[in-house]
Write a protein that holds these residues in place. Structure first.
Motif, mmCIF file in Angstrom:
data_model
loop_
_atom_site.group_PDB
_atom_site.id
_atom_site.type_symbol
_atom_site.label_atom_id
_atom_site.label_comp_id
_atom_site.label_asym_id
_atom_site.label_seq_id
_atom_site.Cartn_x
_atom_site.Cartn_y
_atom_site.Cartn_z
ATOM 1 N N ILE A 144 0.497 -0.848 0.091
ATOM 2 C CA ILE A 144 -0.032 -0.384 0.496
ATOM 3 C C ILE A 144 1.049 1.474 0.295
ATOM 4 C CG2 ILE A 144 -1.823 1.136 1.425
ATOM 5 C CD1 ILE A 144 -2.889 -1.044 2.291
ATOM 6 N N PHE A 145 2.128 1.182 1.042
ATOM 7 C CA PHE A 145 2.562 2.623 1.384
ATOM 8 C C PHE A 145 3.333 3.234 -0.326
ATOM 9 C CE2 PHE A 145 2.197 1.331 5.848
ATOM 10 C CZ PHE A 145 0.521 1.849 5.958
ATOM 11 N N THR A 146 4.344 2.022 -0.086
ATOM 12 C CA THR A 146 5.301 2.547 -1.678
ATOM 13 C C THR A 146 4.472 2.519 -2.778
ATOM 14 O OG1 THR A 146 7.179 0.935 -0.312
ATOM 15 C CG2 THR A 146 7.003 1.641 -3.296
ATOM 16 N N PRO A 147 3.606 1.557 -3.300
ATOM 17 C CA PRO A 147 2.373 2.026 -4.146
ATOM 18 C C PRO A 147 1.647 3.170 -4.111
ATOM 19 C CG PRO A 147 2.000 -0.679 -3.800
ATOM 20 C CD PRO A 147 3.298 0.653 -2.502
ATOM 21 N N PHE A 148 1.604 3.342 -3.241
ATOM 22 C CA PHE A 148 0.648 4.529 -2.704
ATOM 23 C C PHE A 148 1.968 6.332 -3.641
ATOM 24 C CE2 PHE A 148 -0.650 8.647 -0.957
ATOM 25 C CZ PHE A 148 -1.697 8.810 -1.088
ATOM 26 N N ILE A 149 3.071 6.245 -3.276
ATOM 27 C CA ILE A 149 3.353 6.853 -2.719
ATOM 28 C C ILE A 149 4.254 7.384 -4.338
ATOM 29 C CG2 ILE A 149 6.244 7.620 -2.399
ATOM 30 C CD1 ILE A 149 5.675 6.484 0.109
ATOM 31 N N SER A 150 4.565 6.050 -4.719
ATOM 32 C CA SER A 150 5.108 6.026 -6.337
ATOM 33 C C SER A 150 4.231 6.474 -7.255
ATOM 34 C CB SER A 150 5.551 4.536 -6.277
ATOM 35 O OG SER A 150 6.122 4.141 -6.106
ATOM 36 N N LEU A 151 2.230 5.839 -6.791
ATOM 37 C CA LEU A 151 1.591 6.619 -7.969
ATOM 38 C C LEU A 151 1.403 8.093 -7.858
ATOM 39 C CD1 LEU A 151 -1.079 6.732 -9.567
ATOM 40 C CD2 LEU A 151 -2.351 6.327 -7.183
ATOM 41 N N ILE A 152 1.696 8.723 -6.876
ATOM 42 C CA ILE A 152 1.775 10.683 -6.708
ATOM 43 C C ILE A 152 2.642 10.839 -7.070
ATOM 44 C CG2 ILE A 152 1.892 12.113 -4.850
ATOM 45 C CD1 ILE A 152 0.436 10.528 -3.321
ATOM 46 N N PHE A 153 4.333 10.055 -7.460
ATOM 47 C CA PHE A 153 5.165 10.114 -7.831
ATOM 48 C C PHE A 153 4.861 10.607 -8.816
ATOM 49 C CE2 PHE A 153 9.448 9.909 -9.405
ATOM 50 C CZ PHE A 153 10.451 11.602 -8.748
ATOM 51 N N ASN A 154 4.577 9.875 -9.724
ATOM 52 C CA ASN A 154 4.947 8.997 -10.900
ATOM 53 C C ASN A 154 3.521 10.523 -11.846
ATOM 54 O OD1 ASN A 154 6.524 7.353 -11.176
ATOM 55 N ND2 ASN A 154 4.932 5.671 -10.912
ATOM 56 N N LYS A 155 2.326 10.339 -10.927
ATOM 57 C CA LYS A 155 1.299 11.874 -11.237
ATOM 58 C C LYS A 155 2.353 13.222 -11.543
ATOM 59 C CE LYS A 155 -2.198 9.780 -12.088
ATOM 60 N NZ LYS A 155 -2.587 9.356 -13.417
ATOM 61 N N PHE A 156 2.873 13.300 -10.382
ATOM 62 C CA PHE A 156 3.981 14.313 -10.631
ATOM 63 C C PHE A 156 4.376 14.849 -11.910
ATOM 64 C CE2 PHE A 156 2.420 15.794 -6.369
ATOM 65 C CZ PHE A 156 1.846 16.724 -6.201
ATOM 66 N N LEU A 157 5.289 14.039 -12.055
ATOM 67 C CA LEU A 157 6.081 13.048 -13.561
ATOM 68 C C LEU A 157 6.164 13.779 -13.820
ATOM 69 C CD1 LEU A 157 8.825 9.947 -12.601
ATOM 70 C CD2 LEU A 157 9.436 13.085 -12.891
ATOM 71 N N TYR A 158 4.021 13.263 -14.715
ATOM 72 C CA TYR A 158 3.691 13.162 -15.776
ATOM 73 C C TYR A 158 2.892 15.104 -15.982
ATOM 74 C CZ TYR A 158 -0.114 12.898 -18.940
ATOM 75 O OH TYR A 158 -1.000 13.014 -20.372
ATOM 76 N N PHE A 159 3.044 15.688 -14.681
ATOM 77 C CA PHE A 159 2.124 16.685 -15.511
ATOM 78 C C PHE A 159 3.849 17.496 -15.713
ATOM 79 C CE2 PHE A 159 -1.254 15.329 -11.852
ATOM 80 C CZ PHE A 159 -2.300 14.621 -12.941
ATOM 81 N N ALA A 160 4.852 17.364 -14.802
ATOM 82 C CA ALA A 160 6.039 18.214 -15.284
ATOM 83 C C ALA A 160 6.830 17.694 -16.411
ATOM 84 C CB ALA A 160 6.989 18.025 -14.176
ATOM 85 N N GLY A 161 6.302 17.096 -17.742
ATOM 86 C CA GLY A 161 6.399 16.493 -18.083
ATOM 87 C C GLY A 161 7.615 15.606 -18.877
ATOM 88 N N PHE A 162 7.893 15.178 -17.725
ATOM 89 C CA PHE A 162 8.610 13.876 -17.708
ATOM 90 C C PHE A 162 8.299 12.400 -17.999
ATOM 91 C CE2 PHE A 162 10.092 17.845 -15.505
ATOM 92 C CZ PHE A 162 11.966 17.521 -15.711
#
Length: 614
Positions: free
Chosen positions: A44-62
């Motif tokens: 739960i914790f690691t996938p949730f943190i990874s999901l948030i992190f990847n969303k910010f990456l996506y919004f930043a265009g990376f």
């Protein structure tokens, strides 16, 4: 008490003995909490943190986050938002785990069993501290310093961190760099020991500022610094000796039983049996490592602190015959339905992942590449013709070299932009012409040489050894790629080299102008997303390598090499992980190791053992 008086040994034995008694008393609370928390972290914790992190990456265009992209993303608004959002979450996950373990260990000193639900409530009641002015201070300690210290009191979310080997290796090549590296290690060690009771003070004394808690911890440790270090290290050593002893006894027992049944079978599968048992014990003992260290620290804290400041309340206690906590009362059910299946899943997954990689890369193992890092530096100055000759004599598959451009646009083979380390001249390559560079003499490890041009190296290597050519940039290049490709063409070297760089844009330019060349991206740090990379291979710093990354490379048909692998243990590990090769300074030893490995090794035996049960 003085460190070297007669009572030091008695105190050490007493502390470790008390820690053992406390762990035995609260064993089920510790085991169940840690096992469940680790499962929650993974699922739960690691996938949730990874999901948030990847969303910010996506919004930043990376698409991925490696090397220079780390800095660009970190300095962007999305990087700032990622830090603001994820830092409290990460701190919170770590803080809750350590807090509950501290509460369990504190009351086990008084032989009181606590209700785990009550301990969690108490931990959550103190979580507001992470939103105070000391959040950065707390993040520095829990996310960076504590994992780097890596003495056992680590969280499930970030078990450990290490300084990359390429950083330490480069620093240790100069006296000043070596001093700087040792100084950094000393600071990490010093701060960790100084702040070692900070979370205890927050939980047990109700301190609402991490900064003040760290200051109080420093005052406690100041009077007992050496004693604290000695006892902590002794506890860890005893723990790992116990791990080795248990592994040895279990392996010996199982092998003896198998030997009684079939003598030839035990000889064939004893390495695989050792691997399985060691891995299983590792997962079990890692579940209680942190509780053991936390328990020892709690005993020391209670010996050194002013007990009048302790004000922990609102804790519910349980008894063996009345109101037991749900987890302890139903421990057998939880063990049989949750923890044991999870443990088996982790062990079997580890085995099957490793063995499936070995199965998938049989051809890779037959073509495992040994690349001589800057040539073979045991035979000459790095990147010199003598070093390349040494790589040939050591039977390396490739010599890895570095290319820079001079002031007059000539390509030379050298790693450093500044020539002070090798040529003892504090000048930069881009400020000198080729004629000026040819007047310089390089020296290293008792060898002397001259800086060769790329053309000289290609002519010297043609038909003798392949080259892994790293294109390095200093910012003053002119027609760099065109000049490089012209030299390759003139020497008919396209099929005798691969090209790599830390700069992704230059690789795209090489790909566009010479699509037949094999190009690879050097990953120093970060999270490479192989799917979106228009490359043929990854060259990965060894702290980043993982089974997940290897499988991603397999999925997208890309090779993967690891640098700089300089121990036989690590080279063998990467071999069995399924990488395509290593870049190493220890060329001769690596060649002998790989040549000596046969399919009778334990991973293949393990495959046969698994297949025999299918």
């Amino acid at each position: 008490m003085k460190l070297f008086d007669k009572s030091k040994n008695i105190y050490l034995i007493k502390t470790i003995s008390t820690s053992y008694e406390n762990i035995r008393f609260s064993y089920w609370e510790n085991l169940l909490f840690e096992a469940i928390y680790k499962i929650l972290t993974i699922s739960i914790f690691t996938p949730f943190i990874s999901l948030i992190f990847n969303k910010f990456l996506y919004f930043a265009g990376f698409n991925s986050l490696t090397n220079g992209e780390l800095i660009r993303f970190g300095l962007s608004r999305y990087g700032f938002l990622t830090f603001i959002v994820l830092t409290p979450i990460i701190i919170g996950v770590i803080f809750i785990e350590l807090s509950v373990l501290i509460i369990i260990s504190y009351f086990s000193n008084y032989k009181k069993r606590i209700n785990l639900k009550s301990a969690l409530k108490k931990a959550f009641s103190n979580i507001k501290i992470i939103f105070g002015f000391g959040m950065i201070h707390m993040a520095l300690y829990l996310i960076l310093l504590l994992p780097l210290f890596n003495v056992g009191a680590n969280s499930s979310l970030i078990p450990s961190l290490s300084i990359p080997n390429f950083v330490s290796d480069e620093l240790m090549k100069t006296t000043l760099g070596g001093i700087l590296y040792l100084l950094v290690l000393a600071v990490i060690f010093y701060l960790n020991v100084r702040w070692i009771y900070s979370i205890h003070i927050v939980i047990l004394e109700g301190e609402t500022s991490f900064r003040r808690a760290a200051k109080k911890s420093s005052e406690i440790v100041k009077k007992n610094y050496i004693k604290t270090v000695v006892i902590l290290i002794s506890s860890i050593i005893l723990f790992f000796l116990l791990y080795i002893l248990l592994s040895f006894l279990l392996v010996s027992l199982i092998c003896f039983i198998i030997w009684l049944v079939n003598k030839s079978f035990v000889y064939k599968f004893s390495p695989a049996i050792t691997f399985v048992i060691s891995l299983t014990l590792y997962y079990i003992l890692m579940t209680i490592t942190t509780p053991i260290v936390i328990n020892t620290l709690t005993i020391l804290y209670l010996d050194y602190c002013d007990k009048k400041n302790i004000c922990i309340d609102n804790i519910e206690f349980t008894s063996n015959d009345k109101k037991q906590s749900f987890t302890v009362k139903h421990k057998k059910v939880i063990l049989s339905l949750v923890i044991v299946p999870a443990l088996l899943f982790f062990v079997i997954t580890s085995l099957l992942v490793d063995s499936s990689i070995v199965r998938a890369v049989n051809d890779t193992h037959n073509n495992f590449k040994i690349m001589a890092h800057r040539g073979y530096t045991n035979a000459g100055v790095e990147n010199s013709l003598e070093a390349i000759e040494g790589a040939i004599n050591a039977n390396a598959d490739f010599a890895e070299i570095d290319v820079l451009q001079t002031k007059d646009n000539k390509l030379i083979v050298i790693h450093d932009t500044n020539l002070k380390r090798l040529a003892k001249k504090n000048v930069n390559v881009y400020d000198l012409t080729l004629d000026e560079i040819k007047t310089l003499q390089t020296s290293q490890n008792g060898f002397v040489s001259k800086i060769p041009t790329l053309d000289e190296v290609l002519k010297f290597s043609k038909g003798r050894i392949k080259l892994n050519i790293e294109l390095k940039l200093h910012g003053y290049e002119n027609n760099f790629v065109d000049d490089f490709l012209n030299i390759l063409n003139e020497n008919d070297f396209y099929n005798d080299c691969i090209v790599q760089s830390i700069n992704y844009n230059i690789l795209k330019e090489v790909n566009k102008k010479a699509p037949k060349l094999t190009v690879g991206y050097i990953v120093v740090a970060g999270i490479p997303n192989v799917e979106f990379m228009d490359i043929d291979f990854l060259s990965v710093e060894e702290s980043i390598i993982s089974n997940k990354l290897i499988m991603a490379c397999r999925l997208f048909n890309k090779d993967i090499y690891v640098w700089t692998a300089n121990t036989l243990t690590s080279i063998e590990e990467y071999y069995y992980m399924g990488v395509d090769g290593v870049i190493t300074d220890e060329v001769k030893a690596a060649r002998e190791l790989i040549d000596s490995i046969s399919k009778d090794n334990f991973q293949f035996q393990l495959n046969d053992l698994i297949q025999s049960f299918i």
